[in-house]
Design an enzyme around this catalytic site. Structure first.
Site, PDB file in Angstrom:
ATOM      1  N   GLU A 277       0.823  -1.204   0.000  1.00 50.72           N
ATOM      2  CA  GLU A 277       0.000   0.000   0.000  1.00 50.72           C
ATOM      3  C   GLU A 277       0.863   1.263   0.000  1.00 50.72           C
ATOM      4  O   GLU A 277       1.672   1.492   0.894  1.00 50.72           O
ATOM      5  CB  GLU A 277      -0.917  -0.001   1.230  1.00 50.72           C
ATOM      6  CG  GLU A 277      -1.702   1.270   1.444  1.00 50.72           C
ATOM      7  CD  GLU A 277      -2.718   1.532   0.350  1.00 50.72           C
ATOM      8  OE1 GLU A 277      -2.725   2.665  -0.178  1.00 50.72           O
ATOM      9  OE2 GLU A 277      -3.484   0.610   0.026  1.00 50.72           O
ATOM     10  N   SER A 323      -5.971   1.472  -5.240  1.00 56.98           N
ATOM     11  CA  SER A 323      -5.509   0.137  -4.838  1.00 56.98           C
ATOM     12  C   SER A 323      -6.045  -0.959  -5.743  1.00 56.98           C
ATOM     13  O   SER A 323      -5.308  -1.864  -6.151  1.00 56.98           O
ATOM     14  CB  SER A 323      -5.909  -0.132  -3.391  1.00 56.98           C
ATOM     15  OG  SER A 323      -5.264   0.778  -2.523  1.00 56.98           O
ATOM     16  N   HIS A 437      -1.573   3.117   4.837  1.00 55.78           N
ATOM     17  CA  HIS A 437      -2.766   3.777   4.289  1.00 55.78           C
ATOM     18  C   HIS A 437      -3.138   4.945   5.200  1.00 55.78           C
ATOM     19  O   HIS A 437      -2.922   4.906   6.409  1.00 55.78           O
ATOM     20  CB  HIS A 437      -3.912   2.759   4.216  1.00 55.78           C
ATOM     21  CG  HIS A 437      -5.059   3.175   3.364  1.00 55.78           C
ATOM     22  ND1 HIS A 437      -5.877   4.230   3.664  1.00 55.78           N
ATOM     23  CD2 HIS A 437      -5.527   2.658   2.192  1.00 55.78           C
ATOM     24  CE1 HIS A 437      -6.801   4.357   2.734  1.00 55.78           C
ATOM     25  NE2 HIS A 437      -6.612   3.415   1.830  1.00 55.78           N
ATOM     26  N   ASP A 491       1.004  -0.522  -4.974  1.00 58.60           N
ATOM     27  CA  ASP A 491      -0.244  -0.378  -5.722  1.00 58.60           C
ATOM     28  C   ASP A 491      -0.285   0.964  -6.442  1.00 58.60           C
ATOM     29  O   ASP A 491      -0.705   1.073  -7.580  1.00 58.60           O
ATOM     30  CB  ASP A 491      -1.457  -0.543  -4.806  1.00 58.60           C
ATOM     31  CG  ASP A 491      -1.464   0.423  -3.626  1.00 58.60           C
ATOM     32  OD1 ASP A 491      -0.427   1.036  -3.327  1.00 58.60           O
ATOM     33  OD2 ASP A 491      -2.523   0.546  -2.970  1.00 58.60           O
ATOM     34  N   HIS A 492       0.179   2.011  -5.755  1.00 53.76           N
ATOM     35  CA  HIS A 492       0.189   3.362  -6.317  1.00 53.76           C
ATOM     36  C   HIS A 492       1.095   4.220  -5.442  1.00 53.76           C
ATOM     37  O   HIS A 492       1.641   3.739  -4.446  1.00 53.76           O
ATOM     38  CB  HIS A 492      -1.221   3.957  -6.391  1.00 53.76           C
ATOM     39  CG  HIS A 492      -1.966   3.931  -5.076  1.00 53.76           C
ATOM     40  ND1 HIS A 492      -1.641   4.748  -4.018  1.00 53.76           N
ATOM     41  CD2 HIS A 492      -2.999   3.164  -4.645  1.00 53.76           C
ATOM     42  CE1 HIS A 492      -2.443   4.501  -2.996  1.00 53.76           C
ATOM     43  NE2 HIS A 492      -3.277   3.526  -3.342  1.00 53.76           N
TER      44      HIS A 492
END
Length: 639
Positions: A277, A323, A437, A491-492
């Site tokens: 994440e 995500s 996150h 994911d990003h």
């Protein structure tokens, strides 16, 4: 027109003017809080962008106020009564207040999404049951945004009340009704034109792509837009459309949607994929040795040490912004364009992926995510891909390790992962981490031992890196470890500290790492060629010895065949592709920009210069890739 109607029309114009004024105020605050992400070179350039933004404001405002306008001009004899005007007051502020709050929410949300709010947020939100906690936590983290919102609403109410309508009755009902109907027709025509975005004869209303007409840098389009427009314009939209730009022969020759690798493998390796994440490239020292960032600080000491024994790609990019986009890109090789595949009407179809390939080869496949089952849409999409097992917060079954908002803390969940996989071999297991996150917390027991950094995310990144270290300490003791290939990627991206990562393309910059303790896989070295998430699936298919054709827009990063790359992602307004020596921006119909591949900020558009043969071919490849993507998604040919 009688005086009675005139005072109502003047009041209506004044009230709508207030909405326009405060939308521009919201735009200024949006830029103020995100000026490090959206480069504006001068005051005059800002005013130019704000001016062009008026067309998008007009659409949003007239959508939101259409009923208010109708109620304000209906030929009723009670229009000027205090009770009716009170009704209009509440209708006006409830509808505009809700819409206006979207612009303020985006002041915060934009820093994480790098895009204006769209209806795709509904797809993300419907899978979560903790939105209340997330909302209030955001307010606590960004109190000044909320304070500004309240101040503006108070001022807005004050100014609204400065123009009052005096109660009156029509003396000539025929004149009253005729003038009212004329006014109604004129205002209705103006409203329809305003909602469309102009009064010209056009086949379509303005949309998000049109914001790029007025900017020198693609990121500035987010300043031209407003969040109400981007949200409303994307409700029930489907930008997935069949197009025909090039021949099928061109696609087979230049795009090569099918790949075939002939790697002979004696013993099938296990595969462990970590989708981390928000683990942007910016946070890891091993991936920034050649970026020449002054006083660079790494927040991933374990990943840095593991990188020394791994094959790493230092110029890799994410293929999406959220995500779930990362999941489809990494596992299935399907990037997200302006509209995300995972929230499209076409996501529920048979898809070839590393999951299906492993299933076909007799692997035991599983997906792990420590959030409540169903969160982020992972379980649903995992079922589409064909994972045999799903392990979430329910299966972990110990709420003492729950972070209170999102998921089980990474450290204990990673340990659960290490001890639970490998009971049947060969296996392919994917873990999607959670602790890095927003709201960027770490367990209380580490508050004094894990050092924070300039950004809120730095401490959680350090914590998750530590959790990864503890995972490998446990994994080394497992019988399956020595014959396992590990992949670590993000994911990003997320919060940005260094100007290098404010550049448009670098906002997608992520790490990609392949590691195995088994030397026969030869996963060592530093590769600076362009890579992306959708390359992971064909690379793993190659590594595990899958010798049949695979559907893939990516390439095997270990094939040694020097396959041509097409790097793809989207800023949510238009697509961005790196092909050869150039970066191309594409709006689904036309290539709107050509930039040198070193111009990651997309600052110098070369499209107006004489095109070279390479650039002409690049434009055809952009269109050919897009055509093939649409055809395969819509006609369900992803297998």
């Amino acid at each position: 027109m009688n005086n009675w109607r005139r005072q109502e029309l003047v009041a209506l114009i004044y009230r709508l003017f207030l909405v326009f004024f405060f939308y521009q105020t919201a735009r200024l605050l949006f830029w103020f809080f995100n000026s490090d992400l959206i480069k504006v070179n001068s005051i005059s350039e800002y005013f130019s962008l704000a001016y062009y933004g008026t067309a998008f404001d007009t659409t949003a405002i007239l959508y939101t106020n259409a009923v208010f306008i109708l109620f304000s001009i209906l030929p009723l004899t009670i229009n000027t009564k205090k009770s009716y005007q009170k009704f209009l007051f509440y209708w006006y502020f409830i509808t505009n207040g809700i819409a206006f709050s979207m612009n303020f929410g985006d002041i915060i949300y934009f820093r994480f999404s790098q895009a204006r709010l769209t209806s795709a947020a509904l797809e993300v939100g419907k899978n979560e049951d903790n939105l209340g906690k997330v909302f209030f936590n955001a307010l606590l983290q960004h109190p000044f945004v909320f304070i500004w919102f309240i101040i503006i609403l108070v001022v807005w109410v004050f100014l609204y009340k400065k123009v009052k309508i005096q109660e009156n009755k029509p003396t000539n009902r025929i004149v009253y009704f005729v003038s009212s109907l004329v006014s109604l027709c004129v205002i209705a025509t103006l409203t329809v034109g305003g909602i469309r975005g102009d009064f010209k004869h056009s086949t379509r209303p303005i949309n998000l792509v049109d914001a790029n007409k007025h900017v020198t840098n693609p990121q500035q389009a987010n300043l031209v837009l407003n969040s109400v427009f981007s949200f409303l314009r994307t409700i029930n939209t489907n930008n997935f459309k069949l197009v025909h730009y090039v021949s099928e022969d061109f696609i087979q020759k230049e795009i090569k949607p099918y790949k075939l690798y002939q790697n002979e493998v004696e013993q099938k390796p296990n595969v462990v994929i970590f989708i981390m994440e928000s683990f942007a490239k910016e946070y890891s020292g091993a991936f920034n040795k050649n970026t020449d960032i002054k006083d660079f600080v790494s927040y991933t000491p374990f990943v840095d040490s593991l990188a020394n024994e791994s094959l790493i790609f230092t110029n890799a990019f994410a293929n999406g912004r959220q995500s779930i986009h990362g999941m489809s890109s990494v596992l299935a090789g399907i990037p997200s364009l302006t509209d995300a595949f995972t929230s499209s009407p076409y996501s529920n179809q048979k898809i070839q992926s590393i999951v299906s390939v492993c299933n076909e080869m007799g692997y035991d496949t599983s997906f792990y995510h420590g959030a409540p089952n169903g969160s982020m849409g992972f379980q649903g999409f995992g079922n589409i891909l064909g994972f045999k097992h799903y392990y979430g917060k329910n299966e972990y079954n110990n709420d003492d390790d729950f972070d209170g908002i999102w998921a089980i803390w990474d450290e204990p969940f990673f340990q659960y992962f290490a001890k639970n996989i490998g009971k049947k071999q060969p296996f392919m297991a994917t873990l999607f981490s959670a602790s890095s996150h927003d709201p960027f917390k770490i367990p209380e027991k580490y508050q004094n031992t894990i050092k924070p950094g300039p950004l809120q995310i730095h401490a959680p990144i350090r914590y998750t890196d530590y959790a990864l270290k503890k995972f490998f300490e446990t994994a080394k003791k497992q019988p399956w470890y020595n014959n396992t290939i590990f992949v670590i990627t993000a994911d990003h991206t997320n919060q940005i500290q260094y100007p290098e990562y404010l550049k448009t393309m670098n906002r997608f910059a992520i790490p990609i790492l392949f590691f195995s303790p088994n030397p026969k896989y030869n996963l060592k070295g530093v590769d600076a060629s362009f890579a992306q998430q959708i390359d992971i699936y064909p690379t793993l298919a190659d590594l595990i010895g899958y010798n049949k054709k695979i559907r893939s827009w990516g390439r095997s990063l270990i094939s040694g065949t020097n396959e041509n790359y097409i790097i793809v992602n989207s800023d949510s307004i238009q697509e961005q592709m790196i092909i050869g020596n150039f970066i191309y921006t594409f709006n689904g119909k036309d290539v709107t920009g050509i930039y040198d591949k070193t111009d990651l900020a997309l600052s110098k558009n070369l499209i107006h210069k004489k095109l070279t043969d390479e650039q002409k071919l690049g434009i055809e490849k952009v269109k050919g890739w897009y055509q093939d993507y649409m055809e395969r998604v819509i006609n369900r040919k992803l297998y």
